[in-house]
Design a protein around this motif. Sequence first.
Motif, short mmCIF file in Angstrom:
data_model
loop_
_atom_site.label_atom_id
_atom_site.label_comp_id
_atom_site.label_asym_id
_atom_site.label_seq_id
_atom_site.Cartn_x
_atom_site.Cartn_y
_atom_site.Cartn_z
N VAL A 45 7.83 -5.52 7.97
CA VAL A 45 6.75 -4.77 8.54
C VAL A 45 6.43 -3.76 7.59
O VAL A 45 5.28 -3.44 7.26
N HIS A 46 7.46 -2.87 7.54
CA HIS A 46 7.22 -1.49 6.55
C HIS A 46 6.68 -2.22 5.13
O HIS A 46 5.83 -1.61 4.59
N THR A 48 5.17 -4.88 4.12
CA THR A 48 3.81 -5.46 4.23
C THR A 48 2.59 -4.13 4.45
O THR A 48 1.55 -3.96 3.83
N HIS A 49 3.09 -3.19 5.16
CA HIS A 49 2.26 -2.03 5.36
C HIS A 49 1.87 -1.13 4.02
O HIS A 49 0.74 -0.89 3.48
N SER A 53 -1.69 -1.37 1.86
CA SER A 53 -2.20 -0.16 1.77
C SER A 53 -2.52 0.11 0.41
O SER A 53 -3.65 0.62 0.01
N TYR A 65 -1.96 -12.93 3.49
CA TYR A 65 -0.91 -12.81 4.17
C TYR A 65 -0.19 -13.91 4.67
O TYR A 65 -0.96 -14.56 5.40
N ALA A 99 3.53 -7.44 11.26
CA ALA A 99 3.23 -7.14 9.89
C ALA A 99 1.53 -7.66 10.10
O ALA A 99 0.76 -7.03 9.37
N CYS A 101 -0.51 -7.39 12.35
CA CYS A 101 -1.16 -6.51 12.91
C CYS A 101 -1.96 -5.50 11.96
O CYS A 101 -2.64 -4.85 11.98
N PHE A 102 -0.92 -5.02 11.14
CA PHE A 102 -1.23 -4.07 9.98
C PHE A 102 -2.20 -4.63 9.00
O PHE A 102 -3.37 -3.87 8.75
N SER A 105 -5.82 -5.04 10.63
CA SER A 105 -6.21 -3.91 10.98
C SER A 105 -6.96 -3.00 9.96
O SER A 105 -7.90 -2.50 10.01
N TYR A 106 -6.52 -3.59 8.59
CA TYR A 106 -7.60 -3.14 7.39
C TYR A 106 -8.95 -3.94 7.35
O TYR A 106 -9.68 -3.56 6.57
#
Length: 271
Positions: A45-46, A48-49, A53, A65, A99, A101-102, A105-106
Amino acid sequence: GDIYEPHFIKLLFETENIDIVLHFTAQTHVDLSFVHALEFTYVNVHGTHVLVSDAYEARIEKFIYVSTDEVYGGSLDEEFDESSPKQPTNPYASSKAAAECFVQSYWEKYKFPVVITWSSNVYGLHQYPEKVIPKCISLLQHIKKCCIHGSGLQTRNFLYSANVVEAFLTVLKKGKPGEIYNIGTNFEMSIVQLAKELIQLIKETNSESEMENWVDYVDDRPSNNMRYPMKSEKIHGLGWRPKVSWKEGIKKTIEWYKENFHNWKNAEKAL
């Protein structure tokens, strides 16, 4: 460097002239995810963010992804399509779903060209022997029994690695930003059927009683879903279908492990 190190990832984008990202990186072993759930959350999760980003800041052309059919949760009869809800039942699948979801969101906020894929179980050459097919092959070659969780009646859809590579190339060229694509196969087999077929091919026996001697049944893992049936018409519409059959793919895989397992440093630890 690691995927969750923002300075390292940013430096890669600044110095390596990257224009496409296919994000495969993850902790993926479901059994271990129950023991090291926080590590799976941090990496999957972190990490992937951080990656999405920095990819957005670098203005890359496409970000793919790579997720998993396990985000759907299990189903005995319903076939999942890309609009089906995510209902993960283990820490690995939960981390992959979070992940997603992140990543999504972009697209929603910035129209950053992300694409998400959900694929069936992949097997083939070079796969680390913590996964069921190379693990069973390697155990049998080392005169050890195949280890089966619970009854072994859980079924999985298996895709040969070359087929999946073709799918990713198709998504890379034709996949539409903001979309999700199932990469699935109609070939489905129970884990106990899988073990017996590998025993038959490696030990060269058709005797049911002899095959049973090479199977070791152990306690089932928590929330072991019975099936992950997926519809893949969406990616079929882009021109992809699996070409390598199970019979051909498993033969190539067994031959590779016969010739190469001993060259793997620390591979014995996975057994």
